[in-house]
Design a protein around this motif. Structure first.
Motif, PDB file in Angstrom:
ATOM      1  N   TYR A   1      54.132  46.972  45.275  1.00 28.96           N
ATOM      2  CA  TYR A   1      53.354  46.313  44.221  1.00 28.96           C
ATOM      3  C   TYR A   1      54.104  46.353  42.897  1.00 28.96           C
ATOM      4  O   TYR A   1      54.205  45.355  42.191  1.00 28.96           O
ATOM      5  CB  TYR A   1      51.998  47.019  44.085  1.00 28.96           C
ATOM      6  CG  TYR A   1      51.046  46.369  43.117  1.00 28.96           C
ATOM      7  CD1 TYR A   1      50.149  45.403  43.536  1.00 28.96           C
ATOM      8  CD2 TYR A   1      51.040  46.722  41.778  1.00 28.96           C
ATOM      9  CE1 TYR A   1      49.272  44.797  42.664  1.00 28.96           C
ATOM     10  CE2 TYR A   1      50.177  46.130  40.889  1.00 28.96           C
ATOM     11  CZ  TYR A   1      49.286  45.165  41.334  1.00 28.96           C
ATOM     12  OH  TYR A   1      48.430  44.582  40.459  1.00 28.96           O
TER      13      TYR A   1
ATOM     14  N   PHE B   1      46.254  48.540  40.379  1.00 26.11           N
ATOM     15  CA  PHE B   1      44.852  48.346  40.020  1.00 26.11           C
ATOM     16  C   PHE B   1      44.667  47.295  38.924  1.00 26.11           C
ATOM     17  O   PHE B   1      43.558  46.856  38.658  1.00 26.11           O
ATOM     18  CB  PHE B   1      44.234  49.664  39.562  1.00 26.11           C
ATOM     19  CG  PHE B   1      44.311  50.741  40.591  1.00 26.11           C
ATOM     20  CD1 PHE B   1      43.405  50.788  41.633  1.00 26.11           C
ATOM     21  CD2 PHE B   1      45.331  51.682  40.550  1.00 26.11           C
ATOM     22  CE1 PHE B   1      43.495  51.765  42.599  1.00 26.11           C
ATOM     23  CE2 PHE B   1      45.427  52.672  41.517  1.00 26.11           C
ATOM     24  CZ  PHE B   1      44.504  52.719  42.546  1.00 26.11           C
TER      25      PHE B   1
ATOM     26  N   TYR C   1      41.594  49.580  36.611  1.00 28.15           N
ATOM     27  CA  TYR C   1      41.884  50.985  36.924  1.00 28.15           C
ATOM     28  C   TYR C   1      40.709  51.893  36.571  1.00 28.15           C
ATOM     29  O   TYR C   1      40.269  52.718  37.372  1.00 28.15           O
ATOM     30  CB  TYR C   1      43.141  51.434  36.174  1.00 28.15           C
ATOM     31  CG  TYR C   1      43.456  52.901  36.361  1.00 28.15           C
ATOM     32  CD1 TYR C   1      44.146  53.340  37.490  1.00 28.15           C
ATOM     33  CD2 TYR C   1      43.061  53.852  35.414  1.00 28.15           C
ATOM     34  CE1 TYR C   1      44.433  54.688  37.676  1.00 28.15           C
ATOM     35  CE2 TYR C   1      43.335  55.198  35.594  1.00 28.15           C
ATOM     36  CZ  TYR C   1      44.017  55.608  36.726  1.00 28.15           C
ATOM     37  OH  TYR C   1      44.290  56.942  36.910  1.00 28.15           O
TER      38      TYR C   1
ATOM     39  N   THR D   1      37.681  51.414  38.828  1.00 32.22           N
ATOM     40  CA  THR D   1      37.954  51.842  40.203  1.00 32.22           C
ATOM     41  C   THR D   1      37.736  53.338  40.363  1.00 32.22           C
ATOM     42  O   THR D   1      37.225  53.801  41.382  1.00 32.22           O
ATOM     43  CB  THR D   1      39.392  51.481  40.616  1.00 32.22           C
ATOM     44  OG1 THR D   1      39.579  50.071  40.518  1.00 32.22           O
ATOM     45  CG2 THR D   1      39.674  51.922  42.053  1.00 32.22           C
TER      46      THR D   1
ATOM     47  N   GLU E   1      43.294  41.631  38.765  1.00 31.86           N
ATOM     48  CA  GLU E   1      42.342  42.418  39.561  1.00 31.86           C
ATOM     49  C   GLU E   1      43.062  42.899  40.809  1.00 31.86           C
ATOM     50  O   GLU E   1      43.266  42.137  41.760  1.00 31.86           O
ATOM     51  CB  GLU E   1      41.135  41.561  39.922  1.00 31.86           C
ATOM     52  CG  GLU E   1      39.999  42.365  40.543  1.00 31.86           C
ATOM     53  CD  GLU E   1      38.724  41.547  40.679  1.00 31.86           C
ATOM     54  OE1 GLU E   1      37.777  41.795  39.917  1.00 31.86           O
ATOM     55  OE2 GLU E   1      38.683  40.658  41.548  1.00 31.86           O
ATOM     56  N   GLY E   2      43.456  44.166  40.787  1.00 27.67           N
ATOM     57  CA  GLY E   2      44.255  44.697  41.888  1.00 27.67           C
ATOM     58  C   GLY E   2      45.605  44.020  41.902  1.00 27.67           C
ATOM     59  O   GLY E   2      46.425  44.187  40.997  1.00 27.67           O
ATOM     60  N   CYS E   3      45.867  43.217  42.929  1.00 30.27           N
ATOM     61  CA  CYS E   3      47.129  42.479  43.020  1.00 30.27           C
ATOM     62  C   CYS E   3      46.880  40.971  42.921  1.00 30.27           C
ATOM     63  O   CYS E   3      47.696  40.178  43.378  1.00 30.27           O
ATOM     64  CB  CYS E   3      47.853  42.823  44.317  1.00 30.27           C
ATOM     65  SG  CYS E   3      46.896  42.477  45.803  1.00 30.27           S
TER      66      CYS E   3
ATOM     67  N   TYR F   1      37.537  47.909  48.301  1.00 29.72           N
ATOM     68  CA  TYR F   1      38.803  47.578  47.626  1.00 29.72           C
ATOM     69  C   TYR F   1      39.848  47.123  48.654  1.00 29.72           C
ATOM     70  O   TYR F   1      40.507  46.090  48.481  1.00 29.72           O
ATOM     71  CB  TYR F   1      39.323  48.790  46.848  1.00 29.72           C
ATOM     72  CG  TYR F   1      40.682  48.559  46.222  1.00 29.72           C
ATOM     73  CD1 TYR F   1      40.800  47.848  45.032  1.00 29.72           C
ATOM     74  CD2 TYR F   1      41.839  49.043  46.820  1.00 29.72           C
ATOM     75  CE1 TYR F   1      42.044  47.614  44.459  1.00 29.72           C
ATOM     76  CE2 TYR F   1      43.086  48.823  46.260  1.00 29.72           C
ATOM     77  CZ  TYR F   1      43.181  48.105  45.071  1.00 29.72           C
ATOM     78  OH  TYR F   1      44.414  47.877  44.513  1.00 29.72           O
TER      79      TYR F   1
ATOM     80  N   GLN G   1      41.221  43.283  48.842  1.00 28.63           N
ATOM     81  CA  GLN G   1      42.602  43.085  48.407  1.00 28.63           C
ATOM     82  C   GLN G   1      43.582  42.971  49.577  1.00 28.63           C
ATOM     83  O   GLN G   1      44.576  42.262  49.482  1.00 28.63           O
ATOM     84  CB  GLN G   1      43.028  44.240  47.491  1.00 28.63           C
ATOM     85  CG  GLN G   1      42.219  44.347  46.207  1.00 28.63           C
ATOM     86  CD  GLN G   1      42.415  43.147  45.302  1.00 28.63           C
ATOM     87  OE1 GLN G   1      43.497  42.574  45.229  1.00 28.63           O
ATOM     88  NE2 GLN G   1      41.351  42.756  44.605  1.00 28.63           N
TER      89      GLN G   1
END
Length: 523
Positions: free
Chosen positions: A16, A42, A46, A49, A76-78, A222, A226
């Motif tokens: 990532y 994240f 973050y 989460t 949002e995340g990846c 999550y 994701q």
């Protein structure tokens, strides 16, 4: 399984940072869109989460970072997401150019969560259109008239229960969830339950467990949202099999019994059984309006009539249950809380209801809209505490957004790109709603509601993909408040929190520590 998960997390984090995260930065930079860099893996989520902040607070930080932009970048995340801040753009995306943004993003695959994954909320394109048109007659005024009796019966159970425990301090959320559960059990499933007397009934237990928010479930959500392929490989489930099986069996048994015994009860199961046969018709010819927030149906039927399977019908009833039980409960809970901490608002509402009763009226579908101030109270609650956080849409065909600012360049959206049309943070933006922290129902009075800028009050969403059950939700809220305020004065207790802090480890809008009040009899 744990070892695989650890290896996956470490590998994903490295990948990532080196590739995905830097690519997202470049994605926004070369398009001239402002964004906050966030945390690798994240993004901007973050803190929420790891329950350091509520999800809304993370979104609000991005929303307010660039106050002059029509839209900004959200990580949002990846996943890179375009966060829409401008009401005119929200109108374009949700209504005028809806054909470019028909679908929701896929939160969970149908294989991971069959009931929710097969619901109207997650259906796409023509299949969604056909199901929406099929279900729409179930939520018209003529059908809501029949269901209002179920709500009133359950409401009387609540007021009787309060009378028997008048000296107690009440956990409002628990009390209200028992009301909304019993309403849905009756109006949706044809079950007669009194959850304030039978507190440990199986239906309530399963319903409550369905919405438990813990670290394991958040982690599963999550990963499944994701990294859906990895979620499938691990066999992750968002909702426990025991709970989803219970609901499916309950619905199936009821449908089978009615089919075999020609039982007709005008509830949601009956309406959906008609829908599955293609015999559900829209018999409402009047323009129904149970409140300012009521949404309208705009889709027209296609010439093709689609046949629906039993599983598809069960999925719709399950989603109706989930929204009616939990989301509506949250809105009613905050209504009660605000009335407790704003006694002048409560007194004004009581005088309206008292005058209504003294005039010899009985609350009905035909006259509920005459309670103007109650509508203002409900609207202000849903402005300040909207159950909907945003309206997500996936671009289905190329679309060009106007420049995010004067002197900027247009933004090309491609199929698969995601936009979040903000709701909660716009409701709380002082640019659109002066003194947003103040609970002021008069914002929605006949004298003032014209001042509310279009697309800055959207509790049930906007456009063809709005909440199909807005009438049901509004009636459920109003029936509860009518009986409650008529018989009891809501007062603060030692555990009443003000101002409210949001529960950080929950995606939903819930008060940290719960909401507590006491009641005093008005007679």
């Amino acid at each position: 399984m744990i070892g695989e998960l650890i290896i996956f997390i470490i590998t994903s984090t490295f990948f990532y940072y080196l590739y995905v995260y830097k690519k997202i930065h470049y994605f926004f930079e070369r398009r001239g869109v402002k964004f906050l860099s966030g945390v690798p893996m994240f993004g901007n989520m973050y803190d929420s989460t790891f329950a350091k902040k509520h999800y809304v607070e993370d979104l609000n930080a991005v929303y307010r970072a660039f106050p002059d932009e029509k839209y900004v970048g959200l990580i949002e995340g990846c996943t890179p997401i375009v966060l829409i801040r401008d009401p005119d753009l929200i109108k374009m995306i949700t209504i005028k150019d809806f054909d470019h943004f028909v679908n929701h993003k896929e939160f969970f695959d149908k294989d991971i969560d069959p009931l929710f994954g097969g619901s109207l909320f997650m259906m796409k394109d023509d299949k969604w259109r056909d199901m929406r048109v099929t279900l729409s007659p179930a939520f018209t005024g003529s059908k809501m008239r029949l269901m209002m009796n179920f709500m009133s019966e359950v409401g009387h159970n609540i007021t009787d229960h309060i009378k028997e425990h008048i000296s107690d301090e009440f956990n409002v959320e628990d009390l209200v969830r028992r009301y909304t559960l019993d309403v849905i059990a009756s109006a949706g499933f044809g079950l007669q339950i009194n959850s304030v007397k039978d507190k440990e009934n199986e239906f309530f237990k399963m319903s409550t467990d369905l919405f438990v928010s813990n670290f394991n479930r958040k982690l599963a959500m999550y990963i499944c949202s994701q990294y859906p392929l990895f979620g499938k490989k691990l066999g992750l489930k968002i909702f426990p099999e025991e709970i989803t099986s219970f609901f499916k069996k309950t619905i199936t048994r009821t449908m089978d019994y009615r089919e075999k015994n020609n039982v007709v009860r005008h509830d949601m199961i009956h309406l959906l059984m008609e829908a599955s046969k293609g015999t559900l018709k829209n018999t409402s010819i009047e323009k129904d309006d149970v409140g300012f927030a009521t949404t309208e149906e705009t889709l027209k039927p296609r010439s093709v009539t689609r046949k629906w399977t039993e599983d598809e019908i069960i999925s719709q009833l399950f989603t109706f249950f989930a929204a009616g039980f939990d989301s509506t409960a949250g809105a009613i809970t905050f209504s009660v809380h605000e009335l407790a901490v704003n006694p002048e608002v409560q007194e004004k509402l009581y005088q309206e209801i008292k005058g209504f009763e003294e005039y010899g009226k009985t609350l009905s579908y035909e006259n509920v809209a005459q309670l103007k101030y109650m509508d203002c109270v409900i609207n202000e609650t849903m402005r300040k505490w909207p159950p909907s956080i945003f309206m997500d849409r996936v671009c289905s065909k190329p679309y060009k957004l106007p420049p995010p600012r004067e002197g900027g360049k247009p933004y090309q959206l491609n199929p698969g790109d995601i936009v979040y049309n903000m709701v909660n943070v716009i409701h709380m933006d002082e640019k659109f709603h002066p003194k947003p922290e103040v609970f002021d129902p008069d914002r929605f009075s006949d004298e003032n509601k014209h001042k509310i800028q279009p697309f800055t009050f959207m509790p049930f969403g906007m456009g063809p993909r709005n909440c199909i059950a807005s009438r049901f939700a509004l009636l459920e809220m109003k029936v509860f408040l009518y009986d409650l305020i008529l018989h009891y004065k809501i007062v603060k207790s030692q555990k009443t929190s003000y101002p409210v802090r949001l529960k950080k480890d929950d995606f939903r809008i819930k008060a940290c520590g719960g909401t507590y009040v006491k009641f005093e009899s008005r007679t």
